[in-house]
Design a protein around this motif. Structure first.
Motif, PDB file in Angstrom:
ATOM      1  N   GLY A 282       0.649  -1.123  -0.102  1.00 58.44           N
ATOM      2  CA  GLY A 282       0.034  -0.120   0.072  1.00 58.44           C
ATOM      3  C   GLY A 282       0.885   1.092   0.051  1.00 58.44           C
ATOM      4  N   GLY A 283       0.327   2.375   0.250  1.00 61.15           N
ATOM      5  CA  GLY A 283       0.731   3.626   0.387  1.00 61.15           C
ATOM      6  C   GLY A 283       0.951   4.396   1.607  1.00 61.15           C
ATOM      7  N   PHE A 284       2.293   5.202   1.699  1.00 62.44           N
ATOM      8  CA  PHE A 284       2.659   5.654   2.979  1.00 62.44           C
ATOM      9  C   PHE A 284       2.662   7.136   2.843  1.00 62.44           C
ATOM     10  N   THR A 285       1.874   7.997   3.598  1.00 67.49           N
ATOM     11  CA  THR A 285       2.122   9.396   3.521  1.00 67.49           C
ATOM     12  C   THR A 285       3.329   9.980   4.078  1.00 67.49           C
ATOM     13  N   HIS A 286       3.926  10.680   3.542  1.00 67.41           N
ATOM     14  CA  HIS A 286       5.236  11.394   4.058  1.00 67.41           C
ATOM     15  C   HIS A 286       5.026  13.128   3.713  1.00 67.41           C
ATOM     16  N   LEU A 287       5.545  13.567   4.775  1.00 68.68           N
ATOM     17  CA  LEU A 287       5.325  15.453   4.881  1.00 68.68           C
ATOM     18  C   LEU A 287       6.763  15.841   4.788  1.00 68.68           C
ATOM     19  N   PHE A 288       7.160  16.819   4.102  1.00 74.42           N
ATOM     20  CA  PHE A 288       8.710  17.433   4.155  1.00 74.42           C
ATOM     21  C   PHE A 288       8.687  18.706   4.210  1.00 74.42           C
ATOM     22  N   LYS A 289       9.263  19.615   5.059  1.00 69.44           N
ATOM     23  CA  LYS A 289       9.478  20.785   5.015  1.00 69.44           C
ATOM     24  C   LYS A 289      11.043  21.138   5.064  1.00 69.44           C
ATOM     25  N   PHE A 290      11.387  21.588   3.907  1.00 67.70           N
ATOM     26  CA  PHE A 290      12.894  21.761   3.560  1.00 67.70           C
ATOM     27  C   PHE A 290      13.338  23.259   4.034  1.00 67.70           C
ATOM     28  N   SER A 291      14.629  23.441   4.434  1.00 65.56           N
ATOM     29  CA  SER A 291      15.295  24.487   4.739  1.00 65.56           C
ATOM     30  C   SER A 291      16.244  24.786   3.897  1.00 65.56           C
ATOM     31  N   SER A 292      16.808  26.148   3.854  1.00 67.76           N
ATOM     32  CA  SER A 292      18.149  26.181   2.765  1.00 67.76           C
ATOM     33  C   SER A 292      19.304  25.964   3.331  1.00 67.76           C
ATOM     34  N   ASP A 293      19.130  25.315   4.842  1.00 70.85           N
ATOM     35  CA  ASP A 293      20.764  24.923   5.377  1.00 70.85           C
ATOM     36  C   ASP A 293      20.902  23.290   5.131  1.00 70.85           C
ATOM     37  N   GLY A 294      20.052  22.822   4.384  1.00 73.10           N
ATOM     38  CA  GLY A 294      20.298  21.451   4.028  1.00 73.10           C
ATOM     39  C   GLY A 294      19.732  20.442   5.097  1.00 73.10           C
ATOM     40  N   LYS A 295      18.385  21.127   6.081  1.00 73.12           N
ATOM     41  CA  LYS A 295      17.847  20.238   6.862  1.00 73.12           C
ATOM     42  C   LYS A 295      16.544  20.109   6.315  1.00 73.12           C
ATOM     43  N   VAL A 296      15.821  18.733   6.844  1.00 66.65           N
ATOM     44  CA  VAL A 296      14.522  18.781   6.372  1.00 66.65           C
ATOM     45  C   VAL A 296      13.653  17.993   7.367  1.00 66.65           C
ATOM     46  N   GLU A 297      12.457  18.904   7.819  1.00 67.23           N
ATOM     47  CA  GLU A 297      11.533  18.080   8.862  1.00 67.23           C
ATOM     48  C   GLU A 297      10.635  17.097   8.282  1.00 67.23           C
ATOM     49  N   MET A 298      10.394  16.106   8.585  1.00 68.55           N
ATOM     50  CA  MET A 298       9.816  14.857   7.933  1.00 68.55           C
ATOM     51  C   MET A 298       8.827  14.495   9.045  1.00 68.55           C
ATOM     52  N   ALA A 299       7.562  13.960   8.623  1.00 63.71           N
ATOM     53  CA  ALA A 299       6.716  12.989   9.294  1.00 63.71           C
ATOM     54  C   ALA A 299       5.921  12.017   8.421  1.00 63.71           C
TER      55      ALA A 299
END
Length: 448
Positions: free
Chosen positions: A69-86
């Motif tokens: 099946g499918g898995f939902t992922h959320l990403f919020k990227f920043s310019s310093d190479g970091k990503v917030e993910m859930a």
């Protein structure tokens, strides 16, 4: 040469020069960048694009919709190479920070370079079914950039080369991600719901019913027609949403692709609606769509047969019901730590005897419930009726410890019996015994 011909020649020459001039200009414009310059421009394009969405991006990742099946992922990227993910991979829907980079090689790609939620899909030790041992959920954590379409970012996975879209996320996507897990429980079904389901399709004039089976671990479902003269099947991966489910591949009814199913809390159904009366509904039914005669080989006068539930191999089988698991857990919770109920075995025509065997670990004596068998030919069930309880050496009163689970096996309406067409861990054929009176179902191996 005549003046008239000279004039024509000059006109043709002028046109040819003009055409050649235009062609050269177009070519120069088309090839005014080297391949490296074009890749660098794409790299900057993607790097900038990842930062443009206020609430980041959402991807519903179907790693292999032929079995997962499918898995939902959320990403919020920043310019310093970091990503917030859930993600909604499991009950942990909190967000975590890790590293990402936009890589440049033969193409431009997005790489999640340190471990985060998306890596759960690529861990080969983390597999949902025996068939996927060593493969995990077949996921990836590097995605090749293929441009934009209607505000979406288009990627292709690095290993399987399948399309994956990042769409702009909203504040609600982050706030409501945990509701996907609640919806997962609705798809699995609670103890108060029937065990059997159907997929009912409606093409605007005719309805068809298909047997529907959902496997929780891989988030995958199958639906097969049960009507004579109607041969149809659907295999679909399922992804959870706060309001229902999304399926892939789509359920196709009269040429319409139905993918988004809305949940109805009152009856536990999920419905996708098309146009012109077209729809598809996953709904509960109180008995199997197909009543088999598999129980008949267990009736008196047939050869000896034995079927065994064996812990832990069958505890989490997709056909072991939630009620069955809860009753087994309740029994074990009331036993000393070194003792557990390890087997529930059903014996038929063993030298003229039929009985249920309850086998324990830790030196606790095995208990036997002697029963008689009869047939409910209308409902196609086998009915197990109490005769006596005993140990290996003596008759005993009915043990209170086993009352709840034994009552399910000996209920007056009987048991539906089904020889399944799948295997679990071992090559033994799987048989299920399902109460006709409740949503109790136990999964067993054929042991002879």
């Amino acid at each position: 040469m005549k003046i008239k011909n000279i004039f024509k020649f000059l006109i043709f020459a002028f046109i040819a020069v003009q055409l050649g001039s235009c062609t050269n200009t177009d070519a120069e414009q088309k090839f005014d960048q080297t391949p490296t310059e074009r890749l660098n421009a794409q790299k900057k394009e993607l790097s900038d694009l990842l930062l443009t969405s206020q609430y980041g991006w959402k991807a519903v990742y179907f790693t292999d919709n032929t079995q997962l099946g499918g898995f939902t992922h959320l990403f919020k990227f920043s310019s310093d190479g970091k990503v917030e993910m859930a993600s909604d991979f499991d009950e942990d829907t909190d967000s975590y920070v890790s590293d990402y980079s936009v890589e440049l090689s033969s193409t431009v790609s997005l790489l999640f370079s340190t471990k985060n939620r998306i890596h759960l899909l690529s861990d080969s030790n983390n597999f949902p079914t025996a068939a996927l041992e060593g493969k995990g959920y077949k996921g990836d954590f590097q995605f090749l950039y293929y441009g934009q379409e209607n505000g979406d970012i288009i990627f292709k996975t690095n290993r399987s080369f399948q399309e994956l879209r990042f769409v702009k996320a909203t504040a609600d996507d982050w706030n409501n991600l945990s509701e996907n897990i609640i919806m997962a429980e609705n798809v699995v079904g609670g103890d108060d719901r029937p065990l059997f389901r159907m997929l009912e399709t409606n093409d605007g004039t005719t309805k068809h019913q298909l047997d529907f089976v959902f496997d929780e671990a891989p988030r995958f479902a199958t639906a097969n027609s049960v009507e004579t003269g109607y041969n149809m099947s659907y295999n679909m991966g399922i992804a959870y949403t706060p309001t229902g489910i999304t399926v892939s591949p789509a359920v196709v009814v009269k040429g319409q692709n139905l993918t988004n199913f809305a949940y109805n809390e009152s009856d536990g159904s999920f419905t996708a609606t098309g146009t012109g009366g077209v729809s598809a509904t996953i709904k509960y039914t109180n008995k199997p769509l197909i009543l088999t005669d598999d129980y008949k080989v267990l009736l008196d006068g047939n050869p000896f047969k034995v079927y065994g539930y064996i812990s832990p191999f069958l505890t989490n089988a997709p056909t072991t019901s939630t009620l069955c698991r809860s009753l087994l857990n309740e029994i074990n919770a009331n036993l000393p730590a070194n003792q557990q109920l390890t087997r529930v075995q059903l014996y038929f025509n063993d030298g003229g005897w039929n009985y249920i065997e309850y086998r324990f670990s830790g030196g606790r004596p095995t208990l036997y419930h002697n029963v008689t068998t009869s047939e409910n030919a209308v409902d196609k069930t086998i009915v197990l009726t109490h005769d006596s309880w005993q140990t290996a050496t003596a008759l005993i009163p009915a043990p209170a410890l086993l009352k709840k689970i034994d009552d399910e096996l000996t209920n007056s309406k009987g048991l539906y019996v089904k020889r399944e067409n799948f295997k679990i861990t071992y090559s033994n054929v799987i048989w299920t015994f399902t109460s006709a009176n409740s949503n109790f179902r136990i999964t067993t191996y054929a042991l002879n």
